[in-house]
Every structure is written in structure tokens, then in C-alpha cells.
Design a protein around this motif. Structure first.
Motif, PDB file in Angstrom:
ATOM      1  N   ALA A  47       0.839  -1.203   0.000  1.00 47.69           N
ATOM      2  CA  ALA A  47       0.000   0.000   0.000  1.00 47.69           C
ATOM      3  C   ALA A  47       0.870   1.249   0.000  1.00 47.69           C
ATOM      4  O   ALA A  47       0.634   2.192  -0.765  1.00 47.69           O
ATOM      5  N   ALA A  48       1.901   1.246   0.834  1.00 43.64           N
ATOM      6  CA  ALA A  48       2.801   2.397   0.902  1.00 43.64           C
ATOM      7  C   ALA A  48       3.621   2.515  -0.386  1.00 43.64           C
ATOM      8  O   ALA A  48       3.738   3.598  -0.967  1.00 43.64           O
ATOM      9  N   ARG A  49       4.160   1.410  -0.856  1.00 44.73           N
ATOM     10  CA  ARG A  49       4.997   1.426  -2.058  1.00 44.73           C
ATOM     11  C   ARG A  49       4.200   1.880  -3.280  1.00 44.73           C
ATOM     12  O   ARG A  49       4.634   2.729  -4.047  1.00 44.73           O
ATOM     13  N   GLU A  74      -3.889  -8.747  -4.393  1.00 42.98           N
ATOM     14  CA  GLU A  74      -4.870  -9.008  -5.444  1.00 42.98           C
ATOM     15  C   GLU A  74      -4.738  -7.990  -6.580  1.00 42.98           C
ATOM     16  O   GLU A  74      -4.215  -6.896  -6.398  1.00 42.98           O
ATOM     17  N   ALA A  75      -5.264  -8.354  -7.744  1.00 39.87           N
ATOM     18  CA  ALA A  75      -5.148  -7.523  -8.943  1.00 39.87           C
ATOM     19  C   ALA A  75      -5.786  -6.146  -8.762  1.00 39.87           C
ATOM     20  O   ALA A  75      -5.320  -5.163  -9.339  1.00 39.87           O
ATOM     21  N   SER A  76      -6.816  -6.045  -7.956  1.00 45.05           N
ATOM     22  CA  SER A  76      -7.518  -4.769  -7.755  1.00 45.05           C
ATOM     23  C   SER A  76      -6.873  -3.898  -6.674  1.00 45.05           C
ATOM     24  O   SER A  76      -7.404  -2.837  -6.338  1.00 45.05           O
ATOM     25  N   PHE A  77      -5.735  -4.313  -6.154  1.00 43.31           N
ATOM     26  CA  PHE A  77      -5.099  -3.609  -5.043  1.00 43.31           C
ATOM     27  C   PHE A  77      -4.724  -2.179  -5.404  1.00 43.31           C
ATOM     28  O   PHE A  77      -4.855  -1.270  -4.588  1.00 43.31           O
ATOM     29  N   ASP A  78      -4.272  -1.953  -6.644  1.00 46.57           N
ATOM     30  CA  ASP A  78      -3.887  -0.600  -7.046  1.00 46.57           C
ATOM     31  C   ASP A  78      -5.057   0.371  -6.965  1.00 46.57           C
ATOM     32  O   ASP A  78      -4.894   1.521  -6.546  1.00 46.57           O
ATOM     33  N   GLU A  79      -6.239  -0.092  -7.314  1.00 46.20           N
ATOM     34  CA  GLU A  79      -7.428   0.760  -7.211  1.00 46.20           C
ATOM     35  C   GLU A  79      -7.754   1.046  -5.742  1.00 46.20           C
ATOM     36  O   GLU A  79      -8.138   2.165  -5.391  1.00 46.20           O
ATOM     37  N   ALA A  80      -7.604   0.045  -4.896  1.00 49.18           N
ATOM     38  CA  ALA A  80      -7.839   0.244  -3.463  1.00 49.18           C
ATOM     39  C   ALA A  80      -6.850   1.265  -2.899  1.00 49.18           C
ATOM     40  O   ALA A  80      -7.227   2.120  -2.086  1.00 49.18           O
ATOM     41  N   VAL A  81      -5.606   1.207  -3.347  1.00 53.95           N
ATOM     42  CA  VAL A  81      -4.604   2.169  -2.884  1.00 53.95           C
ATOM     43  C   VAL A  81      -4.977   3.573  -3.340  1.00 53.95           C
ATOM     44  O   VAL A  81      -4.878   4.533  -2.572  1.00 53.95           O
ATOM     45  N   GLN A  82      -5.403   3.700  -4.564  1.00 56.00           N
ATOM     46  CA  GLN A  82      -5.826   4.997  -5.093  1.00 56.00           C
ATOM     47  C   GLN A  82      -6.955   5.576  -4.232  1.00 56.00           C
ATOM     48  O   GLN A  82      -7.022   6.782  -4.019  1.00 56.00           O
ATOM     49  N   ASN A  83      -7.807   4.703  -3.731  1.00 59.00           N
ATOM     50  CA  ASN A  83      -8.968   5.102  -2.929  1.00 59.00           C
ATOM     51  C   ASN A  83      -8.798   4.713  -1.458  1.00 59.00           C
ATOM     52  O   ASN A  83      -9.756   4.277  -0.814  1.00 59.00           O
ATOM     53  N   TRP A  84      -7.603   4.870  -0.929  1.00 59.19           N
ATOM     54  CA  TRP A  84      -7.282   4.394   0.414  1.00 59.19           C
ATOM     55  C   TRP A  84      -8.195   4.976   1.497  1.00 59.19           C
ATOM     56  O   TRP A  84      -8.428   4.344   2.521  1.00 59.19           O
ATOM     57  N   ARG A  85      -8.713   6.166   1.295  1.00 55.22           N
ATOM     58  CA  ARG A  85      -9.571   6.790   2.318  1.00 55.22           C
ATOM     59  C   ARG A  85     -10.899   6.049   2.479  1.00 55.22           C
ATOM     60  O   ARG A  85     -11.444   6.014   3.579  1.00 55.22           O
ATOM     61  N   THR A  86     -11.421   5.496   1.382  1.00 52.49           N
ATOM     62  CA  THR A  86     -12.777   4.943   1.402  1.00 52.49           C
ATOM     63  C   THR A  86     -12.860   3.444   1.141  1.00 52.49           C
ATOM     64  O   THR A  86     -13.930   2.858   1.342  1.00 52.49           O
ATOM     65  N   THR A  87     -11.792   2.814   0.708  1.00 49.60           N
ATOM     66  CA  THR A  87     -11.864   1.394   0.380  1.00 49.60           C
ATOM     67  C   THR A  87     -12.194   0.552   1.612  1.00 49.60           C
ATOM     68  O   THR A  87     -11.779   0.870   2.728  1.00 49.60           O
ATOM     69  N   ALA A  89     -11.221  -2.557   1.501  1.00 45.24           N
ATOM     70  CA  ALA A  89     -10.240  -3.630   1.305  1.00 45.24           C
ATOM     71  C   ALA A  89      -9.071  -3.545   2.290  1.00 45.24           C
ATOM     72  O   ALA A  89      -8.220  -4.430   2.303  1.00 45.24           O
ATOM     73  N   PHE A  90      -9.006  -2.482   3.089  1.00 47.65           N
ATOM     74  CA  PHE A  90      -7.850  -2.263   3.966  1.00 47.65           C
ATOM     75  C   PHE A  90      -8.214  -2.340   5.441  1.00 47.65           C
ATOM     76  O   PHE A  90      -9.265  -1.836   5.860  1.00 47.65           O
ATOM     77  N   ASP A  91      -7.305  -2.916   6.214  1.00 46.94           N
ATOM     78  CA  ASP A  91      -7.406  -2.800   7.665  1.00 46.94           C
ATOM     79  C   ASP A  91      -6.747  -1.471   8.073  1.00 46.94           C
ATOM     80  O   ASP A  91      -6.243  -0.730   7.221  1.00 46.94           O
ATOM     81  N   ASP A  92      -6.753  -1.163   9.364  1.00 47.82           N
ATOM     82  CA  ASP A  92      -6.235   0.129   9.835  1.00 47.82           C
ATOM     83  C   ASP A  92      -4.769   0.339   9.485  1.00 47.82           C
ATOM     84  O   ASP A  92      -4.378   1.427   9.070  1.00 47.82           O
ATOM     85  N   ARG A  93      -3.948  -0.690   9.662  1.00 47.57           N
ATOM     86  CA  ARG A  93      -2.513  -0.546   9.383  1.00 47.57           C
ATOM     87  C   ARG A  93      -2.251  -0.287   7.900  1.00 47.57           C
ATOM     88  O   ARG A  93      -1.417   0.539   7.547  1.00 47.57           O
ATOM     89  N   THR A  94      -2.961  -0.985   7.032  1.00 47.36           N
ATOM     90  CA  THR A  94      -2.767  -0.812   5.595  1.00 47.36           C
ATOM     91  C   THR A  94      -3.219   0.583   5.172  1.00 47.36           C
ATOM     92  O   THR A  94      -2.534   1.266   4.401  1.00 47.36           O
ATOM     93  N   ARG A  95      -4.354   1.021   5.686  1.00 43.19           N
ATOM     94  CA  ARG A  95      -4.846   2.366   5.375  1.00 43.19           C
ATOM     95  C   ARG A  95      -3.853   3.424   5.862  1.00 43.19           C
ATOM     96  O   ARG A  95      -3.553   4.387   5.164  1.00 43.19           O
ATOM     97  N   LEU A  96      -3.337   3.245   7.068  1.00 43.78           N
ATOM     98  CA  LEU A  96      -2.346   4.187   7.599  1.00 43.78           C
ATOM     99  C   LEU A  96      -1.070   4.193   6.771  1.00 43.78           C
ATOM    100  O   LEU A  96      -0.465   5.249   6.580  1.00 43.78           O
TER     101      LEU A  96
END
Length: 159
Positions: A47-49, A74-87, A89-96
Motif C-alpha cells: 500500500a505504501a509502495r 490481489e489484482a484490484s489492489f492498485d485501485e484500493a490504494v488509489q482510494n485508500w480513504r474509502t476502500t 479492502a484495507f485494515d487500519d494498518r494498511t490504510r495508515l
């Protein structure tokens, strides 16, 4: 590319290894250590990278997925990263981790006590330092490769 790479030379090896062998070799070693020695979980690491890659515009880094023990995000991870505020797909640590990456790259002076309270509740100090060093590596080297126009031909050594 804005660097003239001699015919038949690999652009990454030429720029990093031949043009500035002392600096480039040290930078490459640091870059590789971020991957080989990280103790961060794969999802928070990625997520950070990936958030840094998105901000940098580094073509290779946006397409790259770190693999650990045969696992990748997962393949959709890049989209989740782009939308990190609202996804969802992330737990607290990944979102942070994604938030820290974005703020590190775009507003490091704005890292306030509220942010650090949330970070220190989720990460120990060793992981905060490790993540900070990873972010520094990705920010610097991704931007370097993009600015020089070699990000489209970048390959991590040993991969």
C-alpha cells in the motif's frame, strides 16, 4: 529517456551502475534491502509502495507487485490504494501505510500530532522507522527514474 544510453546497454545498469558506480551501487543496495529485509506485512508494504509509485508517476513501480513466499496482493489492489480513504479492502494498518506514504510525499510538514497518535497506536517505533526508510527509498528512486525517463525500462536487479 533524457540520458543517452549507448547502443546495446541496459538503461538501468548504465545509469545506476556505469555513470555513477559509487553512488548508483549504494543506492541499488539500499533499494534491494528495502525489499529483502522488510518486516512489514505485505499489504501495508505494498500500500505504501504503490501509493508512492502513483504519486511519482513511475510506470514500472505502478505495474510491479512485490511477491513474498509466493504471495502477491490481489489484482484490484492498485485501485484500493488509489482510494485508500474509502476502500473497504484495507485494515487500519494498511490504510495508515497508504496515508503515510501520501503525506510523506506531498505534505511531510503536515504530519501532525493526530496523525502520529494514530500511527503509534498501530505501529511500533521500529516499524515506523522502517516504513519511513522504505518511503524515502521509493520516493527518491522512483522520482529519479521517472525524471530521467528510465522508469519504463526499469527492472529490479535479481527479479
Amino acid at each position: 529517456m533524457i540520458i543517452d544510453v549507448p547502443e546495446g546497454k541496459d538503461p538501468i545498469n548504465y545509469v545506476w551502475g556505469e555513470m555513477v558506480p559509487g553512488i548508483g551501487g549504494a543506492a541499488a543496495n539500499f533499494s534491494l534491502k528495502v525489499y529483502s529485509d522488510s518486516t512489514l506485512g505485505l499489504r501495508e508494504f505494498e500500500a505504501a509502495r504503490l501509493r508512492i509509485a502513483q504519486i511519482n508517476g513511475c510506470v514500472f513501480c505502478q505495474d510491479w507487485r512485490t511477491e513474498r513466499d509466493g504471495e502477491k496482493v490481489e489484482a484490484s489492489f492498485d485501485e484500493a490504494v488509489q482510494n485508500w480513504r474509502t476502500t473497504d479492502a484495507f485494515d487500519d494498518r494498511t490504510r495508515l501505510a497508504a496515508e503515510y506514504a501520501e503525506r510523506y510525499a506531498l505534505d511531510h510538514h503536515g504530519l501532525d500530532t493526530d496523525f502520529w497518535s494514530r500511527m503509534t497506536a498501530a505501529y511500533n517505533q521500529t516499524h515506523i522507522v522502517e516504513l519511513s526508510m522504505c518511503l524515502g527509498s521509493w520516493l527518491a528512486f522512483g522520482r529519479l527514474n521517472h525524471v530521467l525517463g528510465i522508469d519504463s525500462v526499469c527492472v529490479l536487479p535479481g527479479h
